[in-house]
Design a protein around this motif. Structure first.
Motif, short mmCIF file in Angstrom:
data_model
loop_
_atom_site.label_atom_id
_atom_site.label_comp_id
_atom_site.label_asym_id
_atom_site.label_seq_id
_atom_site.Cartn_x
_atom_site.Cartn_y
_atom_site.Cartn_z
N SER A 205 35.26 21.83 37.16
CA SER A 205 34.05 21.05 36.86
C SER A 205 32.76 21.83 37.13
O SER A 205 31.69 21.43 36.73
N ASN A 206 32.86 22.97 37.83
CA ASN A 206 31.63 23.73 38.06
C ASN A 206 31.24 24.52 36.80
O ASN A 206 31.95 24.49 35.80
N LEU A 207 30.11 25.20 36.86
CA LEU A 207 29.61 25.87 35.66
C LEU A 207 29.74 27.40 35.77
O LEU A 207 28.99 28.13 35.14
N ASP A 208 30.70 27.84 36.58
CA ASP A 208 30.95 29.28 36.71
C ASP A 208 31.98 29.75 35.67
O ASP A 208 32.72 28.94 35.11
N PHE A 209 31.99 31.05 35.46
CA PHE A 209 32.90 31.66 34.49
C PHE A 209 33.71 32.76 35.17
O PHE A 209 33.30 33.29 36.20
N SER A 210 34.84 33.11 34.52
CA SER A 210 35.60 34.28 34.97
C SER A 210 36.24 34.92 33.74
O SER A 210 36.91 34.23 32.96
N PHE A 211 36.00 36.20 33.53
CA PHE A 211 36.54 36.86 32.35
C PHE A 211 37.49 38.01 32.65
O PHE A 211 38.11 38.54 31.75
N SER A 212 37.60 38.40 33.93
CA SER A 212 38.37 39.61 34.17
C SER A 212 39.88 39.36 34.00
O SER A 212 40.61 40.25 33.55
N GLY A 213 40.36 38.15 34.29
CA GLY A 213 41.78 37.82 34.10
C GLY A 213 42.15 37.85 32.62
O GLY A 213 43.24 38.28 32.24
N LEU A 214 41.23 37.41 31.79
CA LEU A 214 41.45 37.40 30.35
C LEU A 214 41.59 38.84 29.82
O LEU A 214 42.42 39.13 28.97
N LYS A 215 40.77 39.70 30.40
CA LYS A 215 40.82 41.13 30.03
C LYS A 215 42.19 41.72 30.43
O LYS A 215 42.84 42.39 29.63
N THR A 216 42.65 41.39 31.64
CA THR A 216 43.95 41.90 32.11
C THR A 216 45.08 41.35 31.24
O THR A 216 46.01 42.07 30.88
N HIS A 217 44.97 40.06 30.89
CA HIS A 217 45.99 39.44 30.04
C HIS A 217 46.07 40.19 28.70
O HIS A 217 47.16 40.49 28.21
N THR A 218 44.89 40.48 28.14
CA THR A 218 44.84 41.19 26.85
C THR A 218 45.54 42.55 26.96
O THR A 218 46.33 42.93 26.10
N ALA A 219 45.25 43.26 28.04
CA ALA A 219 45.85 44.59 28.23
C ALA A 219 47.37 44.48 28.29
O ALA A 219 48.10 45.30 27.72
N ARG A 220 47.84 43.42 28.97
CA ARG A 220 49.29 43.25 29.12
C ARG A 220 49.95 42.95 27.77
O ARG A 220 51.01 43.47 27.44
N VAL A 221 49.31 42.08 26.98
CA VAL A 221 49.87 41.74 25.66
C VAL A 221 49.97 42.99 24.79
O VAL A 221 50.99 43.25 24.15
N ILE A 222 48.93 43.81 24.81
CA ILE A 222 48.94 45.03 24.00
C ILE A 222 50.07 45.96 24.46
O ILE A 222 50.81 46.52 23.66
N GLU A 223 50.20 46.08 25.77
CA GLU A 223 51.23 46.96 26.31
C GLU A 223 52.63 46.50 25.88
O GLU A 223 53.46 47.28 25.45
N LEU A 224 52.87 45.18 25.96
CA LEU A 224 54.19 44.63 25.64
C LEU A 224 54.49 44.67 24.15
O LEU A 224 55.61 44.95 23.73
#
Ligand code: KG4
Ligand code: ZN
Length: 343
Positions: A205-224
């Motif tokens: 419910s807060n208005l903060d963001f986080s993008f670094s996990g999304l970046k790691t997820h993307t790297a993992r998908v590409i690797e796999l």
């Protein structure tokens, strides 16, 4: 009052003239893309040196095009931060030398305030109060704007900025620099159904963001997924991943903007900073604005990314009221928007 604005916070040299009578009189922009592209990102030392080479000729031709002379300028505004220290120093030294020679005040402007006020250069100017989403290479912030100079931080990224995530993912995909626009281009042909990426913190419910996990997820998908692929399949994979990443970022940003508007009871949202040039973000925001009965305003595309016009305009707001900096004023490579003096 006629103000010269100078922007040199990163990899763009921007100069512009803003006047009380005529609004934006002229502006010029030079991008250092070619200087940095072979290195895959901005090289700070090269950026500073290129600003040195470009500033004087750009200001000269700006004045010529506007049919004005230096002595007609009433104040000089320059980006004092946030940004790369070397680049900021070049702009600040140049701006203050001009101001000193012309005998007019100089003022250090906060780069993010410049972005935030850029939509006000458009004919469809937002009315106060409004919520601003600032999405650039270094910042992802939601701000409640009561008036010029009165900013309340509602939320921000706890790790990477959205633009930074675009740039890093573009690098992972081998798309090079500048990452944001290249990734957006690759995503156009991507299959939106192939992957669904996580949307970190979207349900908080807060208005903060986080993008670094999304970046790691993307790297993992590409690797796999990229093992043993032919050239064409690899190209398709990159497009599909780019699409899934872009959709996730757009979804997160849109969702938090609506939440911020609801929390503040504001009906107007402005978006500014480099990522607000993203077509999918604009499209999604426009679609939702109809449904939610809110108004969304962006700067024209060339004023979403760094430019001199926004610095001339933000500086004019303060210089016209007598604000100025003396020679002891330093640049501030880290300068939170919440620490800007009120007007
Ligand atoms: O505002 P800006 O020019 O510089 C900063 O103050 O950081 O923003 C640059 C950021 C970069 O991260 C760039 O990749 C991103 O904005 N960007 C985009 C697009 N155009 C620029 N991101 C996504 N889609 C775009 N079309
Ligand atoms: Zn910027």
């Amino acid at each position: 009052m006629l103000v010269l604005g100078i922007e040199t916070s990163c990899d763009e040299t921007g100069v512009a003239l803003f006047s009380s009578r005529d609004g934006l009189v002229a502006d010029k922009l030079y991008s250092q893309v070619e200087v940095h592209s072979e290195f895959g990102g901005v090289v700070p030392e090269l950026a500073s040196r290129d600003h040195i080479r470009k500033l004087a000729p750009m200001v000269k031709s700006l004045l010529e095009e506007a049919d004005l002379e230096g002595h007609q300028i009433d104040g000089v505004a320059f980006t004092a931060g946030p940004g790369l220290a070397g680049s900021l120093l070049v702009g600040s030294a140049f701006a203050r030398s001009l101001a000193w020679a012309w005998g007019v005040p100089a003022l250090g402007v906060n780069h993010m305030e410049g972005h935030l006020l850029a939509p006000m250069l458009e004919t469809d100017c937002p009315e106060f109060p409004f919520v601003a989403l600032l999405v650039s290479g270094g910042h992802t912030q939601l701000i409640e704007v009561e008036k010029v100079g009165k900013y309340k931080l509602l939320g921000e990224s706890i790790d990477d900025a959205a633009g930074e995530a675009f740039d890093k993912v573009a690098k992972i995909l081998g798309l090079g620099y500048p990452g944001g626009p290249r990734l957006a281009k690759a995503a156009i042909n991507g299959d939106p159904k192939r992957f669904h990426f996580p949307r970190p913190m979207i349900n908080k419910s807060n208005l903060d963001f986080s993008f670094s996990g999304l970046k790691t997820h993307t790297a993992r998908v590409i690797e796999l997924e990229s093992k043993d692929l032919g050239e064409k399949e690899l190209l398709n994979l990159k497009s599909d991943v780019a699409r899934a990443f872009e959709e996730a970022v757009v979804d997160i940003l849109t969702n938090k903007c609506i939440r911020a508007l609801n929390q503040t009871n504001c009906k107007t949202l402005i978006m500014a900073g480099g990522v607000s040039a993203n077509s999918r973000l604009r499209m999604n925001m426009d679609r939702i604005s109809d449904k939610e009965q809110i108004k969304v305003i962006y700067p024209r595309i060339e004023f979403c990314t760094d430019n001199g016009a926004m610095i001339a305009y933000a500086g004019w707001h303060r210089l016209r009221l007598g604000q100025k900096n003396d020679l002891s004023f330093h640049i501030r490579p880290r300068w939170p928007i919440t620490e800007i003096p009120e007007i």
